[in-house]
Design an enzyme around this catalytic site. Structure first.
Site, PDB file in Angstrom:
ATOM      1  N   SER A  66      -3.620  -8.760   7.189  1.00 47.72           N
ATOM      2  CA  SER A  66      -4.149  -9.588   8.269  1.00 47.72           C
ATOM      3  C   SER A  66      -3.907  -8.860   9.583  1.00 47.72           C
ATOM      4  O   SER A  66      -2.775  -8.452   9.868  1.00 47.72           O
ATOM      5  CB  SER A  66      -3.418 -10.931   8.249  1.00 47.72           C
ATOM      6  OG  SER A  66      -3.749 -11.695   9.383  1.00 47.72           O
ATOM      7  N   LYS A 111      -8.433  -8.639   6.725  1.00 48.58           N
ATOM      8  CA  LYS A 111      -8.677  -9.917   7.419  1.00 48.58           C
ATOM      9  C   LYS A 111      -8.434  -9.684   8.896  1.00 48.58           C
ATOM     10  O   LYS A 111      -7.419  -9.098   9.286  1.00 48.58           O
ATOM     11  CB  LYS A 111      -7.724 -10.969   6.870  1.00 48.58           C
ATOM     12  CG  LYS A 111      -7.456 -12.165   7.771  1.00 48.58           C
ATOM     13  CD  LYS A 111      -6.726 -13.264   7.006  1.00 48.58           C
ATOM     14  CE  LYS A 111      -5.804 -14.064   7.904  1.00 48.58           C
ATOM     15  NZ  LYS A 111      -5.111 -15.136   7.165  1.00 48.58           N
ATOM     16  N   LYS A 164      -8.409 -11.430  12.788  1.00 50.36           N
ATOM     17  CA  LYS A 164      -8.335 -12.661  13.567  1.00 50.36           C
ATOM     18  C   LYS A 164      -9.469 -12.690  14.580  1.00 50.36           C
ATOM     19  O   LYS A 164      -9.745 -11.663  15.233  1.00 50.36           O
ATOM     20  CB  LYS A 164      -6.998 -12.724  14.313  1.00 50.36           C
ATOM     21  CG  LYS A 164      -5.807 -12.811  13.393  1.00 50.36           C
ATOM     22  CD  LYS A 164      -5.702 -14.188  12.772  1.00 50.36           C
ATOM     23  CE  LYS A 164      -4.444 -14.310  11.931  1.00 50.36           C
ATOM     24  NZ  LYS A 164      -4.329 -15.637  11.317  1.00 50.36           N
ATOM     25  N   ASP A 223     -10.556 -14.785  10.331  1.00 49.90           N
ATOM     26  CA  ASP A 223      -9.703 -15.979  10.424  1.00 49.90           C
ATOM     27  C   ASP A 223      -9.698 -16.488  11.857  1.00 49.90           C
ATOM     28  O   ASP A 223      -9.273 -15.782  12.773  1.00 49.90           O
ATOM     29  CB  ASP A 223      -8.271 -15.630   9.987  1.00 49.90           C
ATOM     30  CG  ASP A 223      -7.345 -16.833   9.986  1.00 49.90           C
ATOM     31  OD1 ASP A 223      -7.801 -17.965  10.247  1.00 49.90           O
ATOM     32  OD2 ASP A 223      -6.135 -16.641   9.709  1.00 49.90           O
ATOM     33  N   GLU A 257     -12.082 -18.146   7.586  1.00 51.90           N
ATOM     34  CA  GLU A 257     -10.952 -19.033   7.374  1.00 51.90           C
ATOM     35  C   GLU A 257     -10.779 -19.977   8.561  1.00 51.90           C
ATOM     36  O   GLU A 257     -10.794 -19.549   9.711  1.00 51.90           O
ATOM     37  CB  GLU A 257      -9.694 -18.158   7.194  1.00 51.90           C
ATOM     38  CG  GLU A 257      -8.508 -18.903   6.673  1.00 51.90           C
ATOM     39  CD  GLU A 257      -7.284 -17.995   6.516  1.00 51.90           C
ATOM     40  OE1 GLU A 257      -7.412 -16.762   6.635  1.00 51.90           O
ATOM     41  OE2 GLU A 257      -6.201 -18.547   6.284  1.00 51.90           O
ATOM     42  N   ASP A 271      -7.152 -23.437   5.427  1.00 52.78           N
ATOM     43  CA  ASP A 271      -5.725 -23.119   5.480  1.00 52.78           C
ATOM     44  C   ASP A 271      -5.016 -24.330   6.090  1.00 52.78           C
ATOM     45  O   ASP A 271      -4.534 -25.217   5.357  1.00 52.78           O
ATOM     46  CB  ASP A 271      -5.536 -21.838   6.322  1.00 52.78           C
ATOM     47  CG  ASP A 271      -4.087 -21.503   6.658  1.00 52.78           C
ATOM     48  OD1 ASP A 271      -3.180 -22.192   6.175  1.00 52.78           O
ATOM     49  OD2 ASP A 271      -3.843 -20.536   7.422  1.00 52.78           O
ATOM     50  N   LYS A 284      -0.253 -21.620   1.173  1.00 60.25           N
ATOM     51  CA  LYS A 284       1.025 -21.188   1.759  1.00 60.25           C
ATOM     52  C   LYS A 284       2.068 -22.171   1.277  1.00 60.25           C
ATOM     53  O   LYS A 284       1.923 -23.388   1.492  1.00 60.25           O
ATOM     54  CB  LYS A 284       0.960 -21.233   3.290  1.00 60.25           C
ATOM     55  CG  LYS A 284       0.101 -20.140   3.899  1.00 60.25           C
ATOM     56  CD  LYS A 284       0.049 -20.261   5.405  1.00 60.25           C
ATOM     57  CE  LYS A 284      -0.854 -19.180   5.994  1.00 60.25           C
ATOM     58  NZ  LYS A 284      -1.260 -19.502   7.367  1.00 60.25           N
ATOM     59  N   GLY A 314       0.128 -15.824   4.471  1.00 61.51           N
ATOM     60  CA  GLY A 314       1.417 -15.321   4.938  1.00 61.51           C
ATOM     61  C   GLY A 314       1.779 -15.943   6.274  1.00 61.51           C
ATOM     62  O   GLY A 314       0.908 -16.422   7.007  1.00 61.51           O
TER      63      GLY A 314
HETATM   64  O1  NPG Z   1       0.851 -11.107   6.961  1.00 65.33           O
HETATM   65  O2  NPG Z   1       2.279 -12.735   6.991  1.00 65.33           O
HETATM   66  C1  NPG Z   1       1.251 -12.180   7.398  1.00 65.33           C
HETATM   67  C2  NPG Z   1       0.457 -12.855   8.491  1.00 65.33           C
HETATM   68  C3  NPG Z   1      -0.749 -13.502   7.961  1.00 65.33           C
HETATM   69  O3  NPG Z   1      -2.417 -13.940   9.543  1.00 65.33           O
HETATM   70  C4  NPG Z   1      -1.409 -14.309   9.020  1.00 65.33           C
HETATM   71  N1  NPG Z   1      -0.808 -15.452   9.356  1.00 65.33           N
HETATM   72  O4  NPG Z   1      -2.761 -18.153  10.456  1.00 65.33           O
HETATM   73  O5  NPG Z   1      -2.467 -17.285   8.548  1.00 65.33           O
HETATM   74  C5  NPG Z   1      -2.217 -17.327   9.740  1.00 65.33           C
HETATM   75  C6  NPG Z   1      -1.332 -16.283  10.368  1.00 65.33           C
HETATM   76  C7  NPG Z   1      -0.249 -16.705  11.273  1.00 65.33           C
HETATM   77  C8  NPG Z   1       0.260 -15.764  12.107  1.00 65.33           C
HETATM   78  C9  NPG Z   1       0.261 -17.966  11.317  1.00 65.33           C
HETATM   79  C10 NPG Z   1       1.262 -16.071  13.003  1.00 65.33           C
HETATM   80  C11 NPG Z   1       1.286 -18.288  12.170  1.00 65.33           C
HETATM   81  C12 NPG Z   1       1.774 -17.325  13.029  1.00 65.33           C
END
Ligand code: NPG
Length: 391
Positions: free
Chosen positions: A150, A178, A180, A205, A230, A255, A279, A307
């Site tokens: 991500s 992925k 953002k 996402d 997402e 999510d 998650k 994650g």
């Molecule tokens: O690799 O753990 C990882 C991050 C994956 O993008 C990720 N997490 O919205 O899913 C999400 C996001 C997230 C990031 C959520 C930071 C909360 C804080």
């Protein structure tokens, strides 16, 4: 198919007498800031949960963030819920199986991340007592899991910088990318990624950055053949997502909106999504994960593991749950080196050149927690012992 483990998988009976729970708060600076549509994370304020049960020890990780931006929980709220409500409900009790643990707090509403931190530690302890890997205890059967990565919005907000990052992760073998997005950082970004890297497995996402009024704009993403988009709309919505999905070719993955089997059933019945991100923190633990997994599998809905910028402890829980058969898409279970200069487990989680992580074969999480490092990073420790317990 049920994912409940076979009784006595390793031929050893075990029961979980919860004699001690320890909360260890550690400060973990990220290698570099991670930016999503809701904000920038520069460090994790991590709470590790260490459970002593029946002579074994188990570790869990709180995935709540310092600020209530991804969801309503924070590190501070979770500490209160753990200390005042959840830990007292399990301390000094004996559970025949870790699936029973969440029953102790059935009456406590939500606070899923606080619940998961404690419940997952109990699963690790139980798997260690049985002498089996956590993945097997959960009902998983894979030896390796495929991994995606991500990528946050670059601090520079330059597409070239994002492309350079993607190039590095593709070279490292990651199986899907992925990225953002948010309004103003979406269609052009997708176009440039496709131009630079062709037909790579790609998803976006939004972390709830859009509304239904953006439907025409989001339709423009259909031309890029994305694996999914997402959580484009509100964190607590499924109705507008259904309206949006009806207008998009790109599958929507939910999510933030999904906390239970009932949420998933309603979302699928309405047509709000075609894929679900799981998650363990967002849904309240591994037992809830198994239930959601079994339900989605029965409906033919692909799953993948999300994650929350976890340290090695949370990362290993994620690797273990990804071994269940319904997890058919690469997850956000990147290697330890994605976020940490030094992870708190030994060895760290590493991604092989083929974009997979080998599932540990040792009991429980299968890697040792580096207690020296935890000690060094610990800002606060709180210990709760059962009355008359030996801890
Ligand atoms: O690799 O753990 C990882 C991050 C994956 O993008 C990720 N997490 O919205 O899913 C999400 C996001 C997230 C990031 C959520 C930071 C909360 C804080």
């Amino acid at each position: 198919m049920s994912t409940q483990p076979a009784a006595g998988a390793a031929g050893r009976s075990a029961s979980l007498y919860i004699e001690q729970v320890e909360l260890i708060r550690v400060a973990m600076p990220l290698k570099k800031p991670f930016t999503t549509s809701f904000g920038t994370t520069t460090a994790r304020d991590v709470v590790l949960v260490r459970v002593q049960a029946g002579g074994a020890e188990g570790w869990g990780e709180l995935t709540a963030m310092a600020e209530p931006l991804y969801n309503e929980e924070t590190v501070e709220t979770a500490l209160i819920i753990l200390e005042r409500h959840l830990i007292p409900l399990v301390l000094g009790r004996t559970f025949g199986h870790p699936r029973e643990v969440s029953g102790a707090w059935r009456a406590v509403r939500r606070h899923y991340m606080a619940k998961a931190a404690l419940e997952t530690a109990c699963w690790d302890a139980w798997a260690r007592l049985k002498g089996i890997p956590l993945a097997r205890a959960l009902g998983g059967d894979k030896d390796r899991v495929p991994v995606g990565v991500s990528i946050g919005i670059p601090q520079s907000r330059r597409i070239e910088d994002l492309l350079r990052e993607i190039e590095g992760f593709l070279a490292a073998g990651y199986r899907r990318i992925k990225v953002k997005i948010e309004p103003g950082w979406d269609v052009e970004v997708a176009r440039e990624i496709r131009r630079a890297f062709g037909d790579i497995p790609l998803m976006l996402d939004a972390n709830s950055a859009y509304t239904l009024e953006d439907a025409d704009h989001l339709q423009r993403l259909d031309e890029f053949g994305l694996m999914m988009i997402e959580q484009p709309l509100a964190h607590d919505d499924i109705v507008d997502h259904a309206r949006l999905q009806a207008r998009l070719q790109t599958p929507i993955c939910l999510d933030e909106s999904i906390h239970s089997v009932d949420d998933a059933r309603r979302a699928l019945d309405l047509g709000a999504c075609r894929i679900i991100n799981v998650k363990v923190g967002r849904i309240g633990g591994h037992a809830a994960m198994q239930d959601l997994h079994d339900f989605c599998r029965s409906r033919g809905v692909p799953l993948w593991c999300g994650g929350m910028l976890e340290t090695g402890v949370g990362r290993l829980h994620n690797v273990a749950l990804t071994t269940l058969p319904g997890f058919t898409l690469p997850g956000d279970t990147a290697g330890s080196d994605r976020y940490w200069h030094e992870d708190i487990i030994e060895p760290p989680v590493s991604v092989d050149g083929d974009g997979t992580i080998r599932v540990p074969e040792g009991p429980g999480l299968g890697h040792a927690v580096r207690e020296d490092l935890v000690e060094r990073l610990a800002r606060e420790r709180r210990i709760f012992r059962a009355e008359g317990g030996t801890g």
